[in-house]
Enzyme design. Structure first.
Site, PDB file in Angstrom:
ATOM      1  N   HIS A   1      -9.268  -1.926  -4.834  1.00  0.00           N
ATOM      2  CA  HIS A   1      -8.157  -2.230  -3.940  1.00  0.00           C
ATOM      3  C   HIS A   1      -7.187  -3.228  -4.580  1.00  0.00           C
ATOM      4  CE1 HIS A   1      -5.870  -2.304  -0.295  1.00  0.00           C
ATOM      5  NE2 HIS A   1      -5.706  -3.597  -0.525  1.00  0.00           N
TER       6      HIS A   1
ATOM      7  N   ASP B   1      -3.240  -2.679  -4.881  1.00  0.00           N
ATOM      8  CA  ASP B   1      -2.221  -3.671  -4.524  1.00  0.00           C
ATOM      9  C   ASP B   1      -1.275  -3.933  -5.696  1.00  0.00           C
ATOM     10  OD1 ASP B   1      -2.954  -4.276  -1.908  1.00  0.00           O
ATOM     11  OD2 ASP B   1      -4.202  -5.979  -2.467  1.00  0.00           O
TER      12      ASP B   1
ATOM     13  N   HIS C   1       0.839  -1.211   0.000  1.00  0.00           N
ATOM     14  CA  HIS C   1       0.000   0.000   0.000  1.00  0.00           C
ATOM     15  C   HIS C   1       0.872   1.258   0.000  1.00  0.00           C
ATOM     16  CE1 HIS C   1      -3.240  -2.631   2.144  1.00  0.00           C
ATOM     17  NE2 HIS C   1      -3.013  -3.011   0.897  1.00  0.00           N
TER      18      HIS C   1
ATOM     19  N   HIS D   1      -0.740 -11.054  -4.827  1.00  0.00           N
ATOM     20  CA  HIS D   1       0.657 -10.669  -4.612  1.00  0.00           C
ATOM     21  C   HIS D   1       1.652 -11.645  -5.260  1.00  0.00           C
ATOM     22  CE1 HIS D   1      -0.874  -7.629  -2.015  1.00  0.00           C
ATOM     23  NE2 HIS D   1      -1.374  -8.493  -1.157  1.00  0.00           N
TER      24      HIS D   1
HETATM   25 ZN    ZN Z   1      -3.918  -4.595  -0.143  1.00  0.00          ZN
END
Ligand code: ZN
Length: 320
Positions: free
Chosen positions: A251, A255, A92, A278
């Site tokens: 969001h 990310d 973030h 991720h």
């Molecule tokens: Zn996040």
């Protein structure tokens, strides 16, 4: 509430130079996993330093460069490990750094994780704007994608393709009553202004059952509705509801912007992703960097218009 000066100026006719912050600045937040207070400091850095992390709680801590090759663990967040030293949940903050076009910055943190703040990038944006920016005597470097690269993991995939500018497209697919089917796809045409207005405030989200399981393992001890959208079997539990109808997928773009920034430079390309996270974002960056035919490093001088719109330094002002 922070308000930003509205500005539509393009960076044309000015050389696109590197920037750092004007003055050091600090804040204290909470660690998502530890639940303990975490001190965070930003310090200006010279040209071509890039983004570097340092642990203020470890004497003689080696600087940890923000590099995709140092990501060792992608459980719930992106975590850098270098010489045995860890800095977790960097995405973030890196999203805010990418959004504001900060090239050189030292981030000192007093624990193994960046504080979660409100679960979005907005508090980091406010802090960086508070520090102010200064232009440096060196051209800003970009990584330009020149060959499409795609990575897959089961039914999930992510790719970067050549594009004049930076565009991020993301699709999620949650079969859950709290996820409206009409709001599972989003696109961001990257500019500082679009980032601040459309993306920076989108919060992270989690399912109550997962949070309870994490707590039993002494994780997510700092997690609460103050820093995440919490969802049970049917509903969003936060009394204030969502900040956007499509806050979840926004969001995911936030990310991705942070994860992709571990490539080392702002990107010129189009990012498309389906259910990525991720781990896959990191794999994509490593895949691109693995072959020099996939990219080139470019700069923009006075005569060439940069295809990305960063707000000029003078317009990055907090009102009120
Ligand atoms: Zn996040």
């Amino acid at each position: 509430m922070v308000h930003y000066v509205n500005c539509n100026k393009i960076c044309e006719k000015t050389a696109m130079n590197q920037r750092t912050i004007k003055t050091a600045i600090a804040v204290t937040g909470t660690g998502l996993h530890s639940g303990q207070p975490v001190d965070l400091e930003f310090h200006p850095q010279p040209v071509d330093t890039g983004i570097v992390f340092e642990r203020s709680d470890i004497v003689g801590s080696e600087p940890i460069p923000a590099s995709a090759f140092l990501v060792q663990d992608t459980m719930m967040s992106s975590n850098l490990v270098f010489g045995g030293t860890r800095v977790g949940t960097v995405e973030h903050l890196l999203s805010a750094i990418a959004g504001l076009g900060v090239d050189n910055l030292l981030v000192r943190v007093s624990a193994s994780e960046i504080p979660i703040m409100d679960g979005s990038a907005a508090p980091f944006v406010a802090l960086l704007l508070d520090a102010g920016f200064c232009e440096q005597e060196a051209a800003k470097k970009f990584i330009k994608i020149i060959r499409p690269v795609r990575v897959k993991l089961e039914d999930k995939w992510a790719e970067l393709r050549p594009y004049e500018g930076y565009e991020l497209n993301f699709e999620i697919d949650f079969d859950h009553p709290a996820f409206d089917k009409n709001f599972q796809h989003a696109q961001l045409q990257f500019s500082t202004q679009n980032f601040i207005e459309q993306l920076s405030t989108a919060r992270t989200f989690g399912f109550l059952r997962d949070i309870e399981a994490l707590r039993q393992n002494n994780l997510a001890l700092g997690g609460s509705m103050e820093n995440a959208i919490v969802i049970d079997d049917a509903n969003i539990l936060n009394a204030e509801g969502l900040r956007f109808n499509d806050e979840f997928v926004r969001h995911k773009i936030l990310d991705a912007l942070g994860d992709l920034h571990l490539i080392g430079y702002p990107i010129l390309g189009r990012f498309n992703a389906y259910k990525s996270g991720h781990a896959l974002n990191n794999l994509l960056v490593r895949e691109i960097l693995s072959d020099e035919d996939n990219f080139e490093i470019v700069t923009f001088d006075d005569n060439v218009t940069c295809p990305i719109e960063y707000l000029p330094l003078s317009d990055l002002v907090i009102e009120g």
